[in-house]
Motif scaffolding. Structure first.
Motif, PDB file in Angstrom:
ATOM      1  N   ASP A 147      15.132   0.697 -12.238  1.00 30.34           N
ATOM      2  CA  ASP A 147      14.179   1.381 -11.360  1.00 30.34           C
ATOM      3  C   ASP A 147      12.748   1.177 -11.843  1.00 30.34           C
ATOM      4  OD1 ASP A 147      16.223   2.277  -9.791  1.00 30.34           O
ATOM      5  OD2 ASP A 147      16.367   4.244 -10.753  1.00 30.34           O
ATOM      6  N   TYR A 148      12.568   1.018 -13.151  1.00 27.20           N
ATOM      7  CA  TYR A 148      11.230   0.782 -13.688  1.00 27.20           C
ATOM      8  C   TYR A 148      10.688  -0.564 -13.215  1.00 27.20           C
ATOM      9  CZ  TYR A 148      12.452   4.597 -16.869  1.00 27.20           C
ATOM     10  OH  TYR A 148      12.836   5.811 -17.386  1.00 27.20           O
ATOM     11  N   ILE A 149      11.588  -1.539 -13.091  1.00 24.27           N
ATOM     12  CA  ILE A 149      11.162  -2.856 -12.618  1.00 24.27           C
ATOM     13  C   ILE A 149      10.686  -2.774 -11.172  1.00 24.27           C
ATOM     14  CG2 ILE A 149      11.941  -5.207 -12.120  1.00 24.27           C
ATOM     15  CD1 ILE A 149      13.828  -4.985 -14.492  1.00 24.27           C
ATOM     16  N   GLN A 150      11.450  -2.067 -10.338  1.00 23.86           N
ATOM     17  CA  GLN A 150      11.038  -1.900  -8.941  1.00 23.86           C
ATOM     18  C   GLN A 150       9.746  -1.098  -8.834  1.00 23.86           C
ATOM     19  OE1 GLN A 150      12.273  -3.362  -6.276  1.00 23.86           O
ATOM     20  NE2 GLN A 150      13.736  -4.436  -7.589  1.00 23.86           N
ATOM     21  N   LEU A 151       9.555  -0.177  -9.761  1.00 23.92           N
ATOM     22  CA  LEU A 151       8.334   0.632  -9.762  1.00 23.92           C
ATOM     23  C   LEU A 151       7.102  -0.231 -10.001  1.00 23.92           C
ATOM     24  CD1 LEU A 151       7.248   3.550  -9.619  1.00 23.92           C
ATOM     25  CD2 LEU A 151       7.494   3.660 -12.119  1.00 23.92           C
ATOM     26  N   VAL A 152       7.285  -1.353 -10.675  1.00 22.84           N
ATOM     27  CA  VAL A 152       6.179  -2.284 -10.922  1.00 22.84           C
ATOM     28  C   VAL A 152       6.085  -3.328  -9.815  1.00 22.84           C
ATOM     29  CG1 VAL A 152       5.292  -4.042 -12.492  1.00 22.84           C
ATOM     30  CG2 VAL A 152       6.287  -1.945 -13.415  1.00 22.84           C
ATOM     31  N   LEU A 153       7.219  -3.857  -9.371  1.00 22.65           N
ATOM     32  CA  LEU A 153       7.216  -4.955  -8.412  1.00 22.65           C
ATOM     33  C   LEU A 153       6.690  -4.549  -7.041  1.00 22.65           C
ATOM     34  CD1 LEU A 153      10.554  -6.888  -9.068  1.00 22.65           C
ATOM     35  CD2 LEU A 153       8.240  -7.526  -9.723  1.00 22.65           C
ATOM     36  N   MET A 154       7.097  -3.397  -6.551  1.00 25.67           N
ATOM     37  CA  MET A 154       6.711  -3.002  -5.203  1.00 25.67           C
ATOM     38  C   MET A 154       5.199  -2.806  -5.055  1.00 25.67           C
ATOM     39  SD  MET A 154       7.584  -2.701  -2.163  1.00 25.67           S
ATOM     40  CE  MET A 154       9.355  -2.834  -2.360  1.00 25.67           C
ATOM     41  N   PRO A 155       4.530  -2.034  -5.939  1.00 30.83           N
ATOM     42  CA  PRO A 155       3.068  -1.947  -5.817  1.00 30.83           C
ATOM     43  C   PRO A 155       2.381  -3.296  -5.995  1.00 30.83           C
ATOM     44  CG  PRO A 155       3.914  -0.188  -7.216  1.00 30.83           C
ATOM     45  CD  PRO A 155       5.043  -1.129  -6.983  1.00 30.83           C
ATOM     46  N   MET A 156       2.918  -4.137  -6.885  1.00 37.17           N
ATOM     47  CA  MET A 156       2.320  -5.451  -7.085  1.00 37.17           C
ATOM     48  C   MET A 156       2.411  -6.282  -5.809  1.00 37.17           C
ATOM     49  SD  MET A 156       3.252  -8.378  -9.928  1.00 37.17           S
ATOM     50  CE  MET A 156       3.389  -7.151 -11.212  1.00 37.17           C
ATOM     51  N   PHE A 157       3.560  -6.215  -5.133  1.00 33.88           N
ATOM     52  CA  PHE A 157       3.741  -6.959  -3.889  1.00 33.88           C
ATOM     53  C   PHE A 157       2.797  -6.454  -2.799  1.00 33.88           C
ATOM     54  CE2 PHE A 157       6.090  -7.008   0.237  1.00 33.88           C
ATOM     55  CZ  PHE A 157       5.949  -8.360   0.499  1.00 33.88           C
ATOM     56  N   LEU A 158       2.615  -5.154  -2.718  1.00 30.38           N
ATOM     57  CA  LEU A 158       1.830  -4.573  -1.634  1.00 30.38           C
ATOM     58  C   LEU A 158       0.321  -4.692  -1.843  1.00 30.38           C
ATOM     59  CD1 LEU A 158       3.864  -1.293  -0.970  1.00 30.38           C
ATOM     60  CD2 LEU A 158       3.853  -3.380   0.403  1.00 30.38           C
ATOM     61  N   PHE A 159      -0.126  -4.651  -3.095  1.00 29.32           N
ATOM     62  CA  PHE A 159      -1.562  -4.520  -3.353  1.00 29.32           C
ATOM     63  C   PHE A 159      -2.207  -5.748  -3.988  1.00 29.32           C
ATOM     64  CE2 PHE A 159       0.110  -0.120  -3.512  1.00 29.32           C
ATOM     65  CZ  PHE A 159      -0.579   0.386  -2.425  1.00 29.32           C
ATOM     66  N   SER A 160      -1.460  -6.837  -4.197  1.00 28.27           N
ATOM     67  CA  SER A 160      -2.037  -8.032  -4.820  1.00 28.27           C
ATOM     68  C   SER A 160      -2.692  -8.945  -3.797  1.00 28.27           C
ATOM     69  CB  SER A 160      -0.950  -8.784  -5.595  1.00 28.27           C
ATOM     70  OG  SER A 160      -0.486  -8.045  -6.689  1.00 28.27           O
ATOM     71  N   THR A 161      -3.381  -8.394  -2.821  1.00 28.96           N
ATOM     72  CA  THR A 161      -4.030  -9.108  -1.700  1.00 28.96           C
ATOM     73  C   THR A 161      -3.009  -9.870  -0.868  1.00 28.96           C
ATOM     74  OG1 THR A 161      -4.552 -11.169  -2.909  1.00 28.96           O
ATOM     75  CG2 THR A 161      -6.119  -9.364  -3.082  1.00 28.96           C
ATOM     76  N   THR A 162      -1.779  -9.380  -0.842  1.00 28.35           N
ATOM     77  CA  THR A 162      -0.752 -10.032  -0.042  1.00 28.35           C
ATOM     78  C   THR A 162      -1.063  -9.939   1.444  1.00 28.35           C
ATOM     79  OG1 THR A 162       0.853  -9.343  -1.722  1.00 28.35           O
ATOM     80  CG2 THR A 162       1.731 -10.179   0.360  1.00 28.35           C
ATOM     81  N   PHE A 163      -1.530  -8.770   1.874  1.00 27.82           N
ATOM     82  CA  PHE A 163      -1.710  -8.521   3.300  1.00 27.82           C
ATOM     83  C   PHE A 163      -3.157  -8.288   3.701  1.00 27.82           C
ATOM     84  CE2 PHE A 163       2.546  -6.831   2.156  1.00 27.82           C
ATOM     85  CZ  PHE A 163       3.302  -7.774   2.830  1.00 27.82           C
ATOM     86  N   PHE A 164      -4.072  -8.203   2.757  1.00 31.15           N
ATOM     87  CA  PHE A 164      -5.477  -7.992   3.094  1.00 31.15           C
ATOM     88  C   PHE A 164      -6.346  -8.451   1.925  1.00 31.15           C
ATOM     89  CE2 PHE A 164      -3.076  -4.024   2.485  1.00 31.15           C
ATOM     90  CZ  PHE A 164      -3.414  -3.741   1.168  1.00 31.15           C
ATOM     91  N   PRO A 165      -7.613  -8.804   2.200  1.00 36.44           N
ATOM     92  CA  PRO A 165      -8.489  -9.313   1.136  1.00 36.44           C
ATOM     93  C   PRO A 165      -8.777  -8.249   0.082  1.00 36.44           C
ATOM     94  CG  PRO A 165      -9.371  -9.784   3.320  1.00 36.44           C
ATOM     95  CD  PRO A 165      -8.261  -8.808   3.513  1.00 36.44           C
ATOM     96  N   ILE A 166      -9.163  -8.701  -1.078  1.00 38.58           N
ATOM     97  CA  ILE A 166      -9.455  -7.780  -2.180  1.00 38.58           C
ATOM     98  C   ILE A 166     -10.712  -6.964  -1.905  1.00 38.58           C
ATOM     99  CG2 ILE A 166     -10.887  -9.404  -3.499  1.00 38.58           C
ATOM    100  CD1 ILE A 166      -9.479  -8.308  -6.032  1.00 38.58           C
ATOM    101  N   THR A 167     -11.546  -7.422  -1.005  1.00 38.09           N
ATOM    102  CA  THR A 167     -12.804  -6.724  -0.717  1.00 38.09           C
ATOM    103  C   THR A 167     -12.587  -5.366  -0.051  1.00 38.09           C
ATOM    104  OG1 THR A 167     -12.946  -8.019   1.333  1.00 38.09           O
ATOM    105  CG2 THR A 167     -14.175  -8.818  -0.582  1.00 38.09           C
TER     106      THR A 167
END
Length: 278
Positions: free
Chosen positions: A196-216
């Motif tokens: 569960d700790y791995i998923q706790l890291v992977l999911m936010p990384m997937f969502l917030f690493s500019t996957t769906f919107f620019p970093i700006t």
């Protein structure tokens, strides 16, 4: 009369074999890749499901959300299709997910329950062979996902530059880095509940690493936090190649992934040796 003399040692030996301590590396990492190919050859549907996941995401944005958001600022600041903006990020995420899955759940079972590596280390195979073999298979799996994804995105006209051909090597590098780090981290886990700790890291990384919107879109403080995510650097590197836009920051993205991969190889080899040889 039987010749009892020791066999002659070949004069030409690999650099790693000559430099590393005896028993650490024997140059047989390919045997682990061959074993993995044999095992998965009987369950190829598992590989197919991993290749289809990012394609479903892409189609969802093509026929769904992409109709609401027409364009976003690209790497060079000029507007670009939202689907073309998301596609390289999904490719990087696919390479990450394939490598992490292979190097966490599957490796944990082989390490803690099947005792696969105990048997391997009773042969000339060393800890570095095990680490490189598992990383190599994760890269191969990530490469299969990447080829399928690139074929679809190319057919959809989402790759606007010939530099996009370099997306495959970058995807392999992303798989290498995440696989190496995952092997290191999973060696510290004691039970399956800790995944569960791995998923706790992977999911936010997937969502917030500019996957769906620019970093700006982030405040300045959060932008620096996002830049710490390994996936962010893979996405930025792929997005630049997909559009044919280059900047000095891409050299930093590449260096980040190379350093992460080197740390992962060192850490995974050290942990395997500590757990199984001491």
């Amino acid at each position: 009369m039987t010749d009892l003399r020791a066999p002659e040692i070949p004069r030409r030996r690999g650099l790693l074999i000559r430099v590393l301590p005896p028993g650490m590396y024997s140059g047989r990492a390919g045997a682990l890749i061959e074993r993995a190919v044999t095992v998965y050859g009987r369950s190829w549907t598992i590989l197919l499901s991993g290749a289809l996941e990012p394609l479903f995401y892409l189609l969802a944005f093509q026929v769904g959300f992409g109709k609401l958001v027409q364009t976003v600022p690209g790497p060079d600041g000029r507007p670009m299709s939202y689907v073309a903006f998301v596609a390289p990020a999904l490719l990087a995420s696919s390479a990450m997910n394939g490598a992490v899955f292979e190097s966490t759940y599957n490796l944990f079972f082989k390490l803690r329950y099947a005792k696969t590596y105990d048997a391997m280390l009773a042969t000339p195979i060393g800890p570095l062979d095990v680490a490189l073999g598992e990383i190599g298979w994760a890269m191969l799996r990530g490469g299969l996902y990447s080829v399928a994804f690139m074929a679809v995105t190319g057919a959809m006209g989402l790759l606007t530059s010939w530099w996009a051909l370099l997306l495959l090597p970058v995807a392999l590098l992303v798989s290498f880095a995440f696989s190496a780090i995952s092997i290191t981290l999973v060696s510290y886990l004691k039970s399956t509940s800790q995944f569960d700790y791995i998923q706790l890291v992977l999911m936010p990384m997937f969502l917030f690493s500019t996957t769906f919107f620019p970093i700006t879109v982030y405040p300045e403080a959060l932008q620096w936090l996002v830049r710490c995510f390994p996936l962010y650097h893979g996405i930025e590197l792929m997005r630049g190649l997909a559009t044919g836009f280059f900047s000095w920051s891409m050299a930093g993205n590449l260096a980040y992934l190379l350093v992460l991969a080197a740390i992962g190889v060192w850490g995974s080899t050290r942990r395997i040796a500590k757990l199984l040889l001491t």
